[in-house]
Enzyme design. Structure first.
Site, short mmCIF file in Angstrom:
data_model
loop_
_atom_site.label_atom_id
_atom_site.label_comp_id
_atom_site.label_asym_id
_atom_site.label_seq_id
_atom_site.Cartn_x
_atom_site.Cartn_y
_atom_site.Cartn_z
N CYS A 105 -0.44 4.23 2.40
CA CYS A 105 -0.45 4.17 3.86
C CYS A 105 -0.05 2.76 4.29
O CYS A 105 1.09 2.36 4.08
CB CYS A 105 -1.80 4.59 4.44
N CYS A 113 0.89 -1.16 0.00
CA CYS A 113 0.00 0.00 0.00
C CYS A 113 0.92 1.20 0.00
O CYS A 113 1.51 1.53 1.03
CB CYS A 113 -0.91 0.02 1.23
N CYS A 119 -2.60 -0.14 4.17
CA CYS A 119 -3.74 -1.04 3.97
C CYS A 119 -3.25 -2.49 3.93
O CYS A 119 -2.28 -2.80 3.25
CB CYS A 119 -4.47 -0.69 2.68
#
Lengths: 97, 209
Positions: B114, B111, B116
């Site tokens: 961020c 991700c 995820c």
């Protein structure tokens, strides 16, 4: 996974919009302006750019799995067939010839 | 930050100097408690819930998929229903997609925005998964990252890196290691490492029993 909406279908060539604006943008910088193809239509989801600010996320946005050739994104790739697959909402995509 | 363990709000704070982000999170916690939005018990329950989820869940799913082709088909077609079948609660995931590896195709998940991660299936992500280094290099140099994890792939294998930027959570279904014919599901589950389900490496090799 509903796929009732969306203007693109699997196989369609798409270009990621090259835009910049403040907010909770879910389209990574490195993929903006790049050309790929629709791999899969995931369906309609609440818009995170609205949800992040406590709004209702409506109207929903169609989410696509968009495929890119590694070499098209970075101008080089160790594996000639290597791919990059990114989840992108429809309002970030334009049709590409 | 005062030197005492208990500050004027009555909450305990660590004694050492905190980072900017740690100070911010403690301040937000104190405000939420003070305003009655959440309670100490809510925080404790959430910590216990987060800690209870681990890659053991993912390993059970993968091992079942290796021994039962019908389950594997269901796991790929409707992963959340397959989780429910195994008593694994995946309802917190909005959409769950399983990426099946083969000798010719390897998947890897990152991700870049961020962190995820399919937490109900794998627990909390490892620190490296959240690092700028991994997030940058997973998309631009996936084979280099895999080599650092000990996986050297031939050129003709297709590497497919998934950047999970939205509501979809991805889990890699690694290839069943060679030499594991006749192994039980629980023996196989021990070979399913967390990192093989993120896709940076294969499942662990079979060690002769």
């Amino acid at each position: 996974m509903s796929a009732e909406a969306g203007k693109f279908k699997p196989g369609d060539k798409v270009r990621v919009k090259f835009e910049d604006r403040p907010g909770h943008i879910r389209t990574p910088w490195y993929i903006r302006g790049k050309i790929g193809w629709v791999e899969r239509v995931y369906g309609d989801f609440l818009n995170p750019e609205s949800l992040a600010f406590g709004r209702d996320g409506l109207p929903k946005k169609t989410l696509y799995l968009v495929g890119f050739n590694q070499r098209d994104v970075w101008d080089k790739s160790e594996g000639q067939r290597d791919k990059l697959l990114v989840d992108i909402y429809e309002h970030w995509l334009d049709p590409a010839a | 930050m005062s030197d005492s363990l208990v500050d004027e709000h009555g909450h305990e704070h660590p004694k050492h100097e905190l980072s900017h982000y740690a100070k911010r999170i403690y301040a937000i916690r104190d405000l939420l408690l003070e305003k009655g939005v959440i309670s100490d018990k809510d925080i404790q329950c959430q910590i216990e819930y987060q800690e209870a989820r681990s890659p053991v869940n993912g390993a059970r799913l993968v091992a079942r998929a290796w021994v039962d082709p019908n389950f594997k088909a269901r796991f790929i077609a409707d992963p959340k229903a397959a989780c429910a079948e195994m008593g694994i609660d995946a309802t917190a995931i909005n959409e769950f997609v399983v990426l099946e590896n083969s000798e010719k195709v390897r998947h890897m998940v990152v991700c870049t925005l961020c962190s995820c991660y399919p937490r109900p299936i794998l627990g909390r992500p490892p620190d490296w998964y959240k690092s700028f280094n991994y997030r940058q290099r997973a998309v631009s140099d996936p084979r280099g990252v895999m080599r650092e994890f000990g996986l050297k792939l031939p050129e003709d294998v297709e590497v497919r890196v998934h950047d999970s930027t939205a509501d979809i959570r991805y889990l890699v279904l690694p290839c069943r290691p060679k030499g594991t014919e006749g192994w039980t599901e629980s023996e196989l589950a021990k070979l399913v490492s967390r990192d093989s389900m993120i896709g940076v490496m294969d499942a662990l090799p079979a060690i002769p029993q």
